[in-house]
Write a protein that holds these residues in place. Structure first.
Motif, PDB file in Angstrom:
ATOM      1  N   MET A   1       0.817  -1.182   0.000  1.00  0.00           N
ATOM      2  CA  MET A   1       0.000   0.000   0.000  1.00  0.00           C
ATOM      3  C   MET A   1       0.865   1.252   0.000  1.00  0.00           C
ATOM      4  O   MET A   1       0.556   2.195  -0.689  1.00  0.00           O
ATOM      5  CB  MET A   1      -0.929  -0.037   1.202  1.00  0.00           C
ATOM      6  N   LYS A   2       1.948   1.180   0.810  1.00  0.00           N
ATOM      7  CA  LYS A   2       2.845   2.322   0.852  1.00  0.00           C
ATOM      8  C   LYS A   2       3.489   2.538  -0.524  1.00  0.00           C
ATOM      9  O   LYS A   2       3.655   3.670  -0.967  1.00  0.00           O
ATOM     10  CB  LYS A   2       3.908   2.121   1.924  1.00  0.00           C
ATOM     11  N   SER A   3       3.827   1.459  -1.156  1.00  0.00           N
ATOM     12  CA  SER A   3       4.441   1.581  -2.482  1.00  0.00           C
ATOM     13  C   SER A   3       3.442   2.114  -3.506  1.00  0.00           C
ATOM     14  O   SER A   3       3.811   2.867  -4.411  1.00  0.00           O
ATOM     15  CB  SER A   3       5.029   0.254  -2.938  1.00  0.00           C
ATOM     16  N   ASP A   4       2.156   1.754  -3.361  1.00  0.00           N
ATOM     17  CA  ASP A   4       1.127   2.290  -4.256  1.00  0.00           C
ATOM     18  C   ASP A   4       1.010   3.800  -4.079  1.00  0.00           C
ATOM     19  O   ASP A   4       0.924   4.553  -5.044  1.00  0.00           O
ATOM     20  CB  ASP A   4      -0.229   1.632  -4.005  1.00  0.00           C
ATOM     21  N   TRP A   5       0.979   4.230  -2.839  1.00  0.00           N
ATOM     22  CA  TRP A   5       0.877   5.664  -2.545  1.00  0.00           C
ATOM     23  C   TRP A   5       2.118   6.399  -3.041  1.00  0.00           C
ATOM     24  O   TRP A   5       2.026   7.474  -3.634  1.00  0.00           O
ATOM     25  CB  TRP A   5       0.687   5.892  -1.053  1.00  0.00           C
ATOM     26  N   SER A   6       3.271   5.817  -2.810  1.00  0.00           N
ATOM     27  CA  SER A   6       4.522   6.412  -3.260  1.00  0.00           C
ATOM     28  C   SER A   6       4.564   6.508  -4.792  1.00  0.00           C
ATOM     29  O   SER A   6       4.977   7.537  -5.349  1.00  0.00           O
ATOM     30  CB  SER A   6       5.678   5.566  -2.749  1.00  0.00           C
ATOM     31  N   ARG A   7       4.167   5.466  -5.461  1.00  0.00           N
ATOM     32  CA  ARG A   7       4.134   5.467  -6.926  1.00  0.00           C
ATOM     33  C   ARG A   7       3.144   6.535  -7.436  1.00  0.00           C
ATOM     34  O   ARG A   7       3.444   7.273  -8.356  1.00  0.00           O
ATOM     35  CB  ARG A   7       3.718   4.077  -7.425  1.00  0.00           C
ATOM     36  N   TYR A   8       1.968   6.626  -6.785  1.00  0.00           N
ATOM     37  CA  TYR A   8       0.970   7.619  -7.182  1.00  0.00           C
ATOM     38  C   TYR A   8       1.532   9.033  -7.030  1.00  0.00           C
ATOM     39  O   TYR A   8       1.380   9.879  -7.897  1.00  0.00           O
ATOM     40  CB  TYR A   8      -0.309   7.443  -6.344  1.00  0.00           C
ATOM     41  N   TRP A   9       2.199   9.259  -5.902  1.00  0.00           N
ATOM     42  CA  TRP A   9       2.768  10.582  -5.610  1.00  0.00           C
ATOM     43  C   TRP A   9       3.850  10.933  -6.643  1.00  0.00           C
ATOM     44  O   TRP A   9       3.918  12.071  -7.103  1.00  0.00           O
ATOM     45  CB  TRP A   9       3.326  10.608  -4.191  1.00  0.00           C
ATOM     46  N   GLN A  10       4.675   9.984  -7.005  1.00  0.00           N
ATOM     47  CA  GLN A  10       5.743  10.214  -7.979  1.00  0.00           C
ATOM     48  C   GLN A  10       5.190  10.476  -9.385  1.00  0.00           C
ATOM     49  O   GLN A  10       5.802  11.206 -10.172  1.00  0.00           O
ATOM     50  CB  GLN A  10       6.694   9.013  -8.033  1.00  0.00           C
ATOM     51  N   ASN A  11       4.053   9.928  -9.719  1.00  0.00           N
ATOM     52  CA  ASN A  11       3.447  10.128 -11.034  1.00  0.00           C
ATOM     53  C   ASN A  11       2.769  11.480 -11.181  1.00  0.00           C
ATOM     54  O   ASN A  11       2.436  11.884 -12.293  1.00  0.00           O
ATOM     55  CB  ASN A  11       2.441   9.020 -11.358  1.00  0.00           C
ATOM     56  N   LEU A  12       2.551  12.177 -10.040  1.00  0.00           N
ATOM     57  CA  LEU A  12       1.911  13.502 -10.104  1.00  0.00           C
ATOM     58  C   LEU A  12       2.908  14.544 -10.585  1.00  0.00           C
ATOM     59  O   LEU A  12       4.103  14.469 -10.325  1.00  0.00           O
ATOM     60  CB  LEU A  12       1.389  13.912  -8.722  1.00  0.00           C
TER      61      LEU A  12
END
Length: 161
Positions: free
Chosen positions: A1-12
């Motif tokens: 989940m943390k990696s999903d959030w981190s990936r989402y944040w990096q894609n912004l």
């Protein structure tokens, strides 16, 4: 989940990150204001309104307490009779125009009294005399109305402190 959030944040985009971070900061400030500072401020205002009244009440209570102590000392300082309690009560009642049906001394400084068909005002006057002149106070009393208007039958216990 943390990696999903981190990936989402990096894609912004950087601008989107700044808007989300700023919105989050504004949201935190708004929540702190609404749920922390505002209730405390309102409570403080209420207390500022109530405090002067409470101080006035405290002053009035202090004054009343001083008055009670003064009156209590005054009543206790009354001249006490040198007669035995039963004789003192009978003499005092007679001086006030009252007739005691019965006087039972129940202790060294207390007695039970019975009066029949006495004017209530005369009873109150005599009770005041007992308090101020003999240092006696009413401990218990049973007052019932008599057949005549304004007259009562009394069973009372008086005591010296």
């Amino acid at each position: 989940m943390k990696s999903d959030w981190s990936r989402y944040w990096q894609n912004l985009l950087p601008r989107e990150r700044w808007i989300i971070a700023g919105g989050g900061g504004v949201l935190v400030i708004a929540l702190l204001y609404a749920y922390l500072w505002l209730p405390l401020h309102q409570q403080r205002q209420k207390l500022q309104e109530v405090l002067p009244r409470m101080r006035l009440q405290a002053t009035q209570l202090q004054t009343a307490r001083d008055e009670v102590l003064r009156l209590k000392a005054q009543i206790g300082a009354g001249a006490r009779s040198t007669l035995p309690l039963q004789q003192a009560l009978t003499a005092s009642a007679t001086a006030q125009g009252l007739t005691l049906l019965k006087v039972d001394v129940t202790g060294e400084h207390s007695a039970m009294l019975v009066l029949d068909n006495v004017a209530f005002d005369d009873w109150l006057r005599w009770l005041h005399v007992l308090q101020t002149q003999q240092g006696l106070h009413l401990v218990a009393g049973d007052i019932t109305r008599s057949v005549q208007v304004g007259r009562v039958n009394i069973q009372a216990t008086v005591s010296q402190e």
